[in-house]
Motif scaffolding. Sequence first.
Motif: not given
Length: 130
Positions: A10-14, A18-21, A64-65, A71-75
């Motif tokens: 939901r929070q990280v663009p793109g 990546q998840i689908a891959q 490397k994103a 977004a940073e917090f979610a990762l």
Amino acid sequence: MISAIRRVARQVPGADEQIAQVRTGHDYSAPGKPRIDWDDQAAKDALVSALVNDAKALLAALAKAELEGEAEFALALLALVAGQDVEPAEGSDGTDGRWRIARKVAPDRVVSIVDPDSRHTRKSPENRRD
């Protein structure tokens, strides 16, 4: 871990692509619990291993994103949960992709993905509260 991966989606663009891959353990876009035989220990073990491997693959793909804010917090939260709640399976050193739910409690463990600041409290060892 599923909630943390969904939060990244939901929070990280793109992140959806990546998840689908990298996904092997669960369709993270589907609501609810994974559909496995919950009475089968081998199925539960395979699910835990797949979820951890998915989380690790996603973290590597997004390493490397350049992210900020939510977004940073979610990762970071995904990395924390993937590391604190699991350990290598019995007879594994962690390099073969076999994991199990940790048989320990991490210091300052995050107990909620929804509210990462919540903590366990207790009036006595038998009477715990979040």
